[in-house]
Write an enzyme that holds these catalytic residues in place. Structure first.
Site, mmCIF file in Angstrom:
data_model
loop_
_atom_site.group_PDB
_atom_site.id
_atom_site.type_symbol
_atom_site.label_atom_id
_atom_site.label_comp_id
_atom_site.label_asym_id
_atom_site.label_seq_id
_atom_site.Cartn_x
_atom_site.Cartn_y
_atom_site.Cartn_z
ATOM 1 N N GLN A 170 25.087 -1.842 20.586
ATOM 2 C CA GLN A 170 23.927 -1.861 21.490
ATOM 3 C C GLN A 170 22.745 -2.544 20.821
ATOM 4 O O GLN A 170 22.048 -3.361 21.437
ATOM 5 C CB GLN A 170 23.568 -0.444 21.916
ATOM 6 C CG GLN A 170 24.643 0.179 22.807
ATOM 7 C CD GLN A 170 24.324 1.589 23.232
ATOM 8 O OE1 GLN A 170 23.354 2.196 22.763
ATOM 9 N NE2 GLN A 170 25.132 2.130 24.115
ATOM 10 N N ASP A 321 33.464 6.095 20.745
ATOM 11 C CA ASP A 321 33.377 6.939 21.949
ATOM 12 C C ASP A 321 34.593 7.845 22.118
ATOM 13 O O ASP A 321 34.655 8.630 23.071
ATOM 14 C CB ASP A 321 33.235 6.055 23.191
ATOM 15 C CG ASP A 321 31.878 5.360 23.216
ATOM 16 O OD1 ASP A 321 30.929 5.904 22.632
ATOM 17 O OD2 ASP A 321 31.785 4.278 23.817
HETATM 18 C C1 S3P Z 1 28.376 0.442 23.482
HETATM 19 C C2 S3P Z 1 28.185 0.677 22.141
HETATM 20 C C3 S3P Z 1 28.350 2.002 21.520
HETATM 21 C C4 S3P Z 1 29.077 2.969 22.437
HETATM 22 C C5 S3P Z 1 28.581 2.896 23.856
HETATM 23 C C6 S3P Z 1 28.784 1.498 24.407
HETATM 24 C C7 S3P Z 1 28.180 -0.921 24.007
HETATM 25 O O1 S3P Z 1 27.070 2.529 21.223
HETATM 26 O O2 S3P Z 1 28.947 4.292 21.967
HETATM 27 O O3 S3P Z 1 29.255 3.815 24.676
HETATM 28 O O4 S3P Z 1 28.643 -1.209 25.142
HETATM 29 O O5 S3P Z 1 27.581 -1.733 23.309
HETATM 30 P P1 S3P Z 1 26.304 2.199 19.840
HETATM 31 O O6 S3P Z 1 25.898 0.779 19.901
HETATM 32 O O7 S3P Z 1 25.131 3.117 19.833
HETATM 33 O O8 S3P Z 1 27.294 2.490 18.760
#
Ligand code: S3P
Length: 445
Positions: A170, A321
């Site tokens: 993210q 996840d």
């Molecule tokens: C996601 C990244 C992950 C994941 C989330 C989706 C994404 O989060 O837990 O459900 O689509 O980039 P983080 O970037 O906080 O690890």
């Protein structure tokens, strides 16, 4: 809030498709919005989270429409072409939608306001505010960098080289999306590779990206700003994180065999499958192919005995996840499963470390949190079950404990089934179609 209850299933059998990948669906909409022309998306996840992203883009002038055949069409406005939204952008439960969109709007010269549900308003947004402020945006947030917040987009953004403190797709994606409307080269150096759907999708739409693998396990991604993105067709693979729920249910309910077709098998996402195989699970993958730059395959899960193992911290980004459902699988295994390096689970839709421990304990499973590790003790027997578990506004906690109830001695109830619609609309009906027994339950019955 309406609850759901799951009771012991005879055996699960069938041939299904998982819903569209949530991560890829958000990106297809956002990057399609930045392209010139009409993008057609097939297999978009029609869950609540992705609908929020579609609505937010529409509020900023992007044409986003669902066609009768289920395809979604995005009329791109080109890089830098979003318009100031007239109202607050409500991202609901979606951390990915909120964080990626904060990046995208950070380099548009207007002010927008963003909020979310009770869960999202608890989650840290400072991790996005920090890099986008370095690029010239300003973020005014509640204490702790929390929502509701305002993003004052940069009129003259500057490219940065950013090293996020954690491996987070993210954060990486927010910076890269901010880099789209920024002149020059924007670089993110992540400590460990996180899911690379943004990079693959940006390339699919014609952006120029350089990837450098560091000798220390880090990964640098450099985007050349202000590219001309052209509309493309996107075929969204099935979500491996969603496939995990019927898949693990089939491993745990004796006599089961379930095939899930078109599951995304990106190696930076599919860590759970390898981990389950290392626990002795009978999982086979057939018809591996590529769709829109993403590897997919048909995955068959058959019931059998599992053995506890150690899951190293380095594997966490590729299955971040999946720990709630892995912990449920571990509860049925023989021996101890130790899962290391889980501090990021504290800031998901719920504090997942606490929610897993609470739920498993109430279902009669011995487990403990030690620092940022989770330890689950299985004895090769069915756990007792027979508890009311709080979903804590977290779809993956809700589905994990419903799966536990399908294979435990006594039924398991969750207090909120609606949260599942964020990522897996129709979950209960799909599970029941395989032979599961999930039904509505009042929370106090
Ligand atoms: C996601 C990244 C992950 C994941 C989330 C989706 C994404 O989060 O837990 O459900 O689509 O980039 P983080 O970037 O906080 O690890």
């Amino acid at each position: 809030m309406s609850g759901l209850s799951s009771g012991s299933a005879q055996n699960l059998a069938g041939d299904i498709r998982a819903p569209g990948d949530k991560s890829i669906s958000h990106r297809a909409l956002m990057i399609g919005a930045m392209a010139v022309g009409e993008t057609t998306i097939t297999g978009l996840l029609e869950g609540e989270d992705v609908r929020r992203t579609a609505a937010a883009l529409a509020a900023m002038g992007v044409g986003v429409n669902r066609h009768d055949n289920g395809d979604w069409k995005v009329q791109g406005v080109g890089v830098g072409g979003l318009a100031e939204p007239a109202n607050v952008l409500d991202m609901g439960n979606s951390g990915t939608g909120a964080r990626l969109l904060m990046g995208l709007i950070a380099t548009h010269p207007f002010t927008s306001h963003m909020t979310g549900d009770e869960s999202l308003c608890r989650r840290p947004m400072g991790r996005i505010a920090e890099p986008i402020e370095r690029m010239g945006a300003q973020v005014i947030a509640r204490d702790g960098g929390r929502m509701p917040l305002a993003v004052l987009g940069a009129a003259d953004p500057v490219p940065i080289i950013y090293q996020p403190p954690v491996a987070s797709a993210q954060i990486k994606s927010a910076v890269l999306l901010a880099g789209l409307n920024t002149p020059g080269r924007t670089t993110v150096i992540e400590p460990r590779p996180s899911r690379d759907h943004t990079e693959l999708m940006l390339r699919h739409f014609g952006a120029e990206l350089e990837i450098d693998e560091g000798a220390d396990g880090s990964r640098g991604i450099t985007l050349t700003g202000q590219p001309e993105l052209s509309a493309r067709d996107v075929n969204v693979p099935g979500d491996p994180s969603s496939a995990a729920f019927p898949g693990v249910a089939a491993l745990l309910v004796p006599g089961s065999g379930v095939t899930i077709r078109g599951v995304g098998l990106n190696p930076l996402r599919a860590g759970l499958f390898g981990t389950l195989i290392a626990m002795g699970a009978d999982i086979t993958i057939a018809s591996q192919r590529n769709e829109a730059g993403e590897p997919v395959g048909d995955v068959t899960f058959r019931s059998g005995k599992l053995t506890g193992i150690d899951v190293p911290a380095e594997r966490a980004p590729s299955m971040i996840d999946e720990y709630p459902i892995l912990a449920v699988a571990a509860a049925f295994a023989t021996g101890t499963t130790r899962m290391y390096g889980l501090s990021e689970l504290r800031v998901k839709e719920s504090d997942r470390l606490a929610a897993i421990e609470r739920g498993l304990t109430s279902c009669g499973v011995t487990c403990a949190i030690e620092g940022d590790s989770l330890i689950v003790q299985g004895n090769g027997q069915k756990p007792r079950g027979g508890a009311l578990v709080s979903a804590a506004l977290d779809h993956r906690i809700a589905m994990s404990f419903l799966v536990l109830g399908l294979a435990a001695e006594r039924p398991v109830q969750i207090d909120d089934g609606e949260t599942i619609d964020t990522s897996f609309p129709g979950f209960a009906a799909l599970m029941n179609g395989l032979g599961g027994s999930i039904s509505e339950a009042d929370n106090y019955g």
